[in-house]
Design a protein around this motif. Structure first.
Motif, mmCIF file in Angstrom:
data_model
loop_
_atom_site.group_PDB
_atom_site.id
_atom_site.type_symbol
_atom_site.label_atom_id
_atom_site.label_comp_id
_atom_site.label_asym_id
_atom_site.label_seq_id
_atom_site.Cartn_x
_atom_site.Cartn_y
_atom_site.Cartn_z
ATOM 1 N N SER A 57 1.471 -1.634 0.236
ATOM 2 C CA SER A 57 -0.102 0.287 -0.046
ATOM 3 C C SER A 57 1.045 1.336 -0.173
ATOM 4 N N LYS A 58 2.003 1.288 -0.944
ATOM 5 C CA LYS A 58 2.411 2.589 -0.859
ATOM 6 C C LYS A 58 3.237 2.855 -2.442
ATOM 7 N N ILE A 59 2.651 3.903 -2.667
ATOM 8 C CA ILE A 59 3.595 4.339 -4.438
ATOM 9 C C ILE A 59 4.594 4.805 -4.467
ATOM 10 N N PHE B 32 6.815 -3.531 -7.689
ATOM 11 C CA PHE B 32 6.416 -2.677 -6.101
ATOM 12 C C PHE B 32 7.983 -2.099 -5.785
ATOM 13 N N GLU B 33 7.938 -1.241 -4.796
ATOM 14 C CA GLU B 33 9.231 -0.574 -4.374
ATOM 15 C C GLU B 33 9.969 -0.089 -5.166
ATOM 16 N N SER B 34 10.175 1.294 -5.204
ATOM 17 C CA SER B 34 10.796 2.190 -6.040
ATOM 18 C C SER B 34 12.280 1.554 -6.955
ATOM 19 N N GLY B 35 13.122 0.711 -5.634
ATOM 20 C CA GLY B 35 14.051 0.119 -5.931
ATOM 21 C C GLY B 35 14.347 -1.047 -7.204
HETATM 22 N N1 GSH Z 1 10.607 1.847 0.344
HETATM 23 C C1 GSH Z 1 8.923 2.126 -0.634
HETATM 24 C C2 GSH Z 1 8.496 3.173 0.134
HETATM 25 C C3 GSH Z 1 7.675 4.117 -0.389
HETATM 26 C C4 GSH Z 1 6.835 4.576 0.380
HETATM 27 O O1 GSH Z 1 7.331 4.945 1.257
HETATM 28 N N2 GSH Z 1 5.833 5.365 -0.584
HETATM 29 C C5 GSH Z 1 5.302 6.936 0.717
HETATM 30 C C6 GSH Z 1 5.278 8.118 -0.360
HETATM 31 S S1 GSH Z 1 6.576 8.847 -0.122
HETATM 32 C C7 GSH Z 1 3.760 6.451 0.446
HETATM 33 O O2 GSH Z 1 2.954 5.885 -0.115
HETATM 34 N N3 GSH Z 1 2.857 6.182 1.276
HETATM 35 C C8 GSH Z 1 1.642 5.883 2.086
HETATM 36 C C9 GSH Z 1 1.213 5.256 2.936
HETATM 37 O O3 GSH Z 1 2.172 5.620 3.756
HETATM 38 O O4 GSH Z 1 -0.394 5.059 3.056
HETATM 39 C C10 GSH Z 1 9.611 2.580 -1.894
HETATM 40 O O5 GSH Z 1 10.602 3.037 -2.241
HETATM 41 O O6 GSH Z 1 8.822 2.813 -3.097
#
Ligand code: GSH
Length: 291
Positions: free
Chosen positions: A100-102, A117-120
């Motif tokens: 659940s993260k972008i 998923f995961e930006s890296g």
């Molecule tokens: N390790 C993950 C971190 C992604 C992340 O923390 N995304 C944040 C925005 S920068 C997000 O979607 N947060 C929403 C939430 O925590 O619910 C990545 O690099 O993709």
């Protein structure tokens, strides 16, 4: 010393819903979807579900760089996920990223969609798919991946640690701010020493390591995140600043940072990107202009 009352953790932690500060509506101690919501699908091989935070910008910069190199298979639809409104908890999004993260990417170019998923992981997937921005010689490849993973391990101390306690926490806790300011300055010094001897983070070539690191640490040394430039004395990191400025001059970087952006000057905000021409015709200044 902090004058906060001493806190003794109870035997069992319980969730105090009201104690989430400005993120109270998105922070919770469980995973999974909260509602049924299908994700939209566009016409391009790659479907990106994201927002222009530093983690999101990594991917849009990479896609714009691939397109600039002539990889038409990198054409993408970028859909806006408003994390403050909880879009990341819809069932469609969770199916693409159970965390659940972008950012989240769906590669629809093959017989079955592939989720990433995961930006890296997305940067590495795209670099391997298109054979770009990832050196092929073992030593250079190892160096590039080491810096890519350095970023993924380090940025949570900057964002979740320093940024949270310095900028977002409703109570300023000296111990927490000290601990994470020290670590962030150490990280900046690591980068500064590396960039003193190399044009790019992993050596002579522009790679996914630069693309991963710039949205976080490039922005930090330019004083653009958490309004912490003076506090961290970022002007000391002259080599990081030189590299950040070089990166910002790249046309693909300039385009990538506009995609899924919902703050800042209207002409810099392209909420959704479905075509290369959108940069000229669909920024918020154009869409909001009286007809
Ligand atoms: N390790 C993950 C971190 C992604 C992340 O923390 N995304 C944040 C925005 S920068 C997000 O979607 N947060 C929403 C939430 O925590 O619910 C990545 O690099 O993709």
């Amino acid at each position: 010393m902090s004058d906060l009352p001493a806190y003794t953790p109870p035997k069992v932690w319980t969730w105090d819903k009201a104690n989430g500060g400005q993120f109270a509506n998105i922070n919770r101690p469980v995973a999974g979807p909260t509602n049924e919501a299908a994700l939209p699908r566009g016409k391009h091989p790659l479907q990106l579900y994201s927002l222009a935070t530093p983690n999101g910008v990594k991917v849009t910069v990479m896609l714009e760089e691939l397109l600039a190199l002539g990889h038409s298979g990198a054409e993408y639809d970028a859909w806006l996920i408003r994390i403050n409104q909880g879009d990341q908890f819809g069932s469609g999004f969770v199916a693409v990223n159970p965390n659940s993260k972008i950012p989240a990417l769906l590669d629809c170019s093959g017989p079955e969609p592939i989720r990433v998923f995961e930006s890296g992981s997305i940067l590495l997937y795209l670099a391997e798919k298109f054979g770009a921005f990832l050196p092929t010689k073992p030593a250079q490849r190892a160096e590039c991946l080491s810096w890519l993973f350095w970023q993924m391990g380090s940025a949570p101390y900057l964002g979740g640690g320093f940024g949270h306690f310095y900028a977002y926490a409703s109570t300023k806790i000296e111990y927490a701010i000290d601990r994470f300011a020290m670590e962030v300055k150490r990280q900046l010094d690591v980068l500064n020493r590396q960039l003193a001897d190399h044009p790019y983070v992993s050596g002579d070539d522009y790679t996914i390591a630069d693309i991963a690191i710039w949205p976080w640490y490039g922005a930090l040394v330019k004083g653009l995140v958490y309004e912490a430039g003076e506090f961290l004395q970022v002007q000391e990191y002259t080599h990081v600043i030189r590299w950040a400025d070089d990166m910002a001059k790249r046309a693909a970087v300039q385009r990538g940072r506009m995609v899924n952006r919902i703050s800042g000057p209207l002409e810099s905000q392209l909420h959704e990107r479905h075509d290369a021409s959108d940069f000229d015709t669909r920024t918020q200044d154009k869409l909001q202009a009286p007809t």
